[in-house]
Design a protein around this motif. Structure first.
Motif, PDB file in Angstrom:
ATOM      1  N   UNK A 286      38.858  40.381  36.571  1.00 24.78           N
ATOM      2  CA  UNK A 286      39.137  41.112  37.811  1.00 24.78           C
ATOM      3  C   UNK A 286      38.604  42.527  37.656  1.00 24.78           C
ATOM      4  N   UNK A 287      37.984  43.044  38.702  1.00 24.52           N
ATOM      5  CA  UNK A 287      37.585  44.454  38.719  1.00 24.52           C
ATOM      6  C   UNK A 287      38.617  45.218  39.549  1.00 24.52           C
ATOM      7  N   UNK A 288      39.098  46.305  38.973  1.00 25.92           N
ATOM      8  CA  UNK A 288      40.038  47.161  39.690  1.00 25.92           C
ATOM      9  C   UNK A 288      39.223  48.237  40.394  1.00 25.92           C
TER      10      UNK A 288
ATOM     11  N   UNK B 256      31.463  45.774  50.555  1.00 29.87           N
ATOM     12  CA  UNK B 256      32.314  46.328  51.621  1.00 29.87           C
ATOM     13  C   UNK B 256      33.138  47.503  51.091  1.00 29.87           C
ATOM     14  N   UNK B 257      33.761  47.323  49.942  1.00 28.27           N
ATOM     15  CA  UNK B 257      34.619  48.387  49.408  1.00 28.27           C
ATOM     16  C   UNK B 257      33.785  49.612  49.006  1.00 28.27           C
TER      17      UNK B 257
ATOM     18  N   UNK C  15      42.119  44.675  43.666  1.00 30.26           N
ATOM     19  CA  UNK C  15      41.499  43.876  42.610  1.00 30.26           C
ATOM     20  C   UNK C  15      40.526  42.904  43.255  1.00 30.26           C
ATOM     21  N   UNK C  16      39.355  42.745  42.634  1.00 33.00           N
ATOM     22  CA  UNK C  16      38.342  41.860  43.217  1.00 33.00           C
ATOM     23  C   UNK C  16      37.651  41.098  42.089  1.00 33.00           C
TER      24      UNK C  16
ATOM     25  N   UNK D 220      34.730  51.392  41.050  1.00 36.08           N
ATOM     26  CA  UNK D 220      35.303  50.523  40.017  1.00 36.08           C
ATOM     27  C   UNK D 220      35.985  51.405  38.973  1.00 36.08           C
ATOM     28  N   UNK D 221      37.211  51.049  38.638  1.00 41.03           N
ATOM     29  CA  UNK D 221      37.981  51.863  37.685  1.00 41.03           C
ATOM     30  C   UNK D 221      38.251  51.130  36.379  1.00 41.03           C
ATOM     31  N   UNK D 222      37.978  49.853  36.372  1.00 37.06           N
ATOM     32  CA  UNK D 222      38.238  49.110  35.141  1.00 37.06           C
ATOM     33  C   UNK D 222      38.085  47.618  35.370  1.00 37.06           C
TER      34      UNK D 222
END
Ligand code: COA
Length: 158
Positions: free
Chosen positions: A151-153, A125-126, A114-115, A133-135
């Motif tokens: 939060x971005x998952x 970086x990710x 989560x970011x 991004x999934x949600x």
């Protein structure tokens, strides 16, 4: 310092205090991680996870860490940080690479994290490693000042 002068190794019991101090310093920034001051460094030193944590060392000092928490469902949840003075020098990259290797060796099928949406450095970086991004969790985290942050998952299939 070049990236090849940075070493990454599994955390050891003797790293506890350095890990707790690193988290306390990054929490003081109130930007990238969910933890905020005050951090009880003494308690954190005793409870911080060592298994699944990898540390980055530069000049013999811990300057970053990534932790992978495997779930019984087969994925691993990542959390990470690099000391402010050491950012932008490839340490985050070395840590994510090591976390991916660690997870593959344990036959995890996926890494998840989560970011915060404003965390451009972490998201870049990710993405570099193929995380997508999934949600989005809307107004998910209540900050000490009352703000509600999304939060971005993100996930990476291994
Ligand atoms: C996110 C964090 C771990 C990145 O660590 P780092 O050591 O600076 O990362 P690197 O130097 O390996 O940079 C990795 C990539 O991020 C990107 N990047 C780095 N700093 C950036 C910035 N300020 N803005 C946008 N992108 C940035 C670059 O694409 C870079 O890759 P490249 O150099 O190959 O182009 C670090 O900024 C940090 O600890 N922040 C505070 C805690 C935190 O946010 N943790 C993550 C919570 S989800």
């Amino acid at each position: 310092m070049a990236a090849d002068e940075i070493s990454v190794r599994p955390a050891e019991d003797g790293d506890r205090s350095s890990l707790a101090l690193l988290l306390a310093a990054v929490a003081e920034e109130r930007v990238g991680i969910a933890a905020e001051p005050p951090i009880d460094v003494e308690t954190l030193t005793t409870i911080c996870r060592i298994d699944g944590t990898l540390v980055a060392l530069a000049e013999g000092v811990i300057v970053g860490e990534v932790s992978v928490e495997p779930s019984w469902m087969g994925f691993g949840e990542i959390g990470m940080m690099v000391a402010a003075d050491w950012r932008g020098r490839g340490i985050g990259t070395a840590l994510v690479a090591a976390a991916v290797e660690w997870a593959r060796a344990r036959e995890l099928h996926k890494l998840a994290l989560s970011v915060f949406p404003h965390n451009d450095a972490a998201i870049a970086l990710y993405r570099k490693f193929g995380f997508v991004a999934e949600g989005r969790l809307v107004q998910h985290v209540r900050r000490a000042d009352g703000q509600l942050w999304d939060l971005i998952e993100m996930g990476l299939l291994l």
